[in-house]
Scaffold this active site. Structure first.
Site, mmCIF file in Angstrom:
data_model
loop_
_atom_site.group_PDB
_atom_site.id
_atom_site.type_symbol
_atom_site.label_atom_id
_atom_site.label_comp_id
_atom_site.label_asym_id
_atom_site.label_seq_id
_atom_site.Cartn_x
_atom_site.Cartn_y
_atom_site.Cartn_z
ATOM 1 N N LYS A 115 22.841 -103.690 -0.237
ATOM 2 C CA LYS A 115 21.470 -103.698 0.272
ATOM 3 C C LYS A 115 21.402 -104.088 1.745
ATOM 4 O O LYS A 115 20.560 -103.582 2.473
ATOM 5 C CB LYS A 115 20.571 -104.609 -0.569
ATOM 6 C CG LYS A 115 20.339 -104.034 -1.958
ATOM 7 C CD LYS A 115 19.065 -104.481 -2.605
ATOM 8 C CE LYS A 115 18.825 -103.641 -3.848
ATOM 9 N NZ LYS A 115 17.710 -104.028 -4.656
ATOM 10 N N LYS A 207 23.497 -94.556 -8.534
ATOM 11 C CA LYS A 207 22.551 -95.098 -9.523
ATOM 12 C C LYS A 207 21.137 -94.571 -9.255
ATOM 13 O O LYS A 207 20.727 -94.448 -8.093
ATOM 14 C CB LYS A 207 22.557 -96.624 -9.380
ATOM 15 C CG LYS A 207 21.842 -97.373 -10.460
ATOM 16 C CD LYS A 207 21.903 -98.880 -10.194
ATOM 17 C CE LYS A 207 20.873 -99.305 -9.166
ATOM 18 N NZ LYS A 207 19.924 -100.328 -9.591
ATOM 19 N N LYS A 210 14.933 -97.148 -7.198
ATOM 20 C CA LYS A 210 13.576 -97.073 -6.645
ATOM 21 C C LYS A 210 13.593 -96.684 -5.179
ATOM 22 O O LYS A 210 12.663 -96.060 -4.687
ATOM 23 C CB LYS A 210 12.908 -98.446 -6.738
ATOM 24 C CG LYS A 210 12.704 -98.966 -8.132
ATOM 25 C CD LYS A 210 12.085 -100.358 -8.015
ATOM 26 C CE LYS A 210 12.038 -101.079 -9.325
ATOM 27 N NZ LYS A 210 12.510 -102.471 -9.197
#
Ligand code: AQP
Length: 344
Positions: A115, A207, A210
């Site tokens: 991230k 994956k 969102k």
């Protein structure tokens, strides 16, 4: 070991674009566990602000996740649904855990690395400390079981390490306070079913997430039937027919993903799906998947829209859930303070 009752805790971040991965990997499991456990399900809004959020969108996203919990079948009367920021003890225990966890442990967390990306120096301290807050979310309720998707496995292991170190560091004080030889349970991850890691519809190596800029990479819980059909039909596949047995899915990530999604939606296994569709080409399999996905997700989406149209009801569910959560959290926090040596 002290004998603690079995309690389930899990959370979902209100960061928008709630998707099929969140449903199959987590929320559908939340629903199943209600039959056998006391469950606490949390909209983890403090985690959401580890990356910038627009306040008006955050409010809407908190209500969206709450609506999704209820529309998927979580019962807010029998169990607890609340938002994290209404129970201050999460942040309070997280601070104590920041003093228990080691920097070396956090440095190994792959989600932070992914991230934060290349601009790590510019990531928030909150993003780095995310796993200690997650450990506090679980352990403030002394929860024993945590249903999550595959991607949260490492954070759960860290929560267990923190619980263990707390129990060791304060062993004498824990015993003196009458809690036996351990205050915190070592929470067990429940990573179950055929879709614990739902992959992007555009790339079987990534994956479903969102934050993927491509909306076609995921099925959102808010998508209508036409959108679901379009996304499934456009999903990346390979030129082969489906195999008849699961070993035939090896090296075919996109096929494996769609079969896993079908199996989870049908409440079966990948082997069941291949028994039925082995030898079929993707266009006929995708047709069946569209029908199943629309039949399962259509009513959830409709119910979410109905609930979101009544924000007062949702806010009341969160207030009432927070009130009940706070009772448990306050009692455990009081005990932690005594164990650590604070005067309160
Ligand atoms: N693709 C997935 N397959 C199975 N389970 C998944 N989960 C998330 N993605 C998948 C599970 O959903 C729960 C809630 O996740 P979260 O809201 O806490 O955040 P996340 O894991 O960061 O979700 P995303 O979609 O991947 O968000 P971004 O794009 O921000 O990284 C968790 O139990 C998670 O395992």
């Amino acid at each position: 070991m002290s004998l603690l009752p079995q309690r389930v805790f899990s959370g979902v971040q209100p960061t928008g674009n709630l998707h099929l991965g969140n449903y199959l990997g987590a929320i559908s499991r939340f629903v199943a566990l209600q039959q056998t456990h006391d469950c606490i399900y949390c909209v983890v809004d403090l985690h959401a602000i580890t990356v910038p959020q627009k306040p008006s969108e955050l409010v809407a996203n908190i209500r969206e996740v709450t609506a999704a919990f209820i529309a998927c079948g979580v019962d807010p009367k029998r169990h607890i649904i609340f938002n994290q920021s209404q129970v201050a003890e999460h942040a309070e225990l997280a601070w104590i855990f920041n003093c228990i966890a080691r920097i070396g442990w956090l440095n190994r967390m792959t989600q932070f690395k992914e991230k934060a990306g290349k601009d790590r120096e510019n990531a928030s301290v909150g993003l780095y400390a995310y796993p200690t807050l997650m450990a506090a979310d679980i352990l403030i309720y002394r929860a024993t079981h945590v249903p999550v998707g595959e991607d949260q496995k490492q954070h759960l292991e860290l929560a267990r390490d923190i619980a263990q170190k707390f129990n060791n560091d304060f062993a004498e004080s824990i015993t003196a306070a009458g809690h036996g030889d351990a205050f915190f349970p070592l929470p067990e991850p429940l990573i179950q079913g055929p879709a614990t890691r739902v992959m992007s519809l555009r790339d079987g190596a990534k994956k479903m997430s969102k934050s993927d800029p491509s909306d076609n990479s995921r099925i959102n819980l808010s998508d209508d039937a036409d959108t679901i059909a379009q996304k499934v039909r456009r999903a990346k596949t390979d030129p082969e027919v489906l195999p008849s047995e699961t070993p035939g899915l090896a090296g075919r990530p996109e096929a494996d993903n769609l079969v896993g999604i079908y199996a989870a939606l049908a409440d079966g296994s990948k082997a069941d799906v291949l028994r039925e569709f082995g030898g079929a080409n993707f266009s006929s399999f995708k047709g069946a998947l569209v029908d199943l996905a629309v039949a399962k997700l259509g009513p959830i989406g409709a119910d979410m829209r109905r609930l979101q149209a009544d924000p007062d009801y949702i806010d009341e569910v969160l207030r009432e859930g927070s009130r009940r959560a706070r009772v448990i959290a306050a009692e455990n926090m009081k005990a932690v303070k005594e164990i650590v040596g604070f005067i309160s």
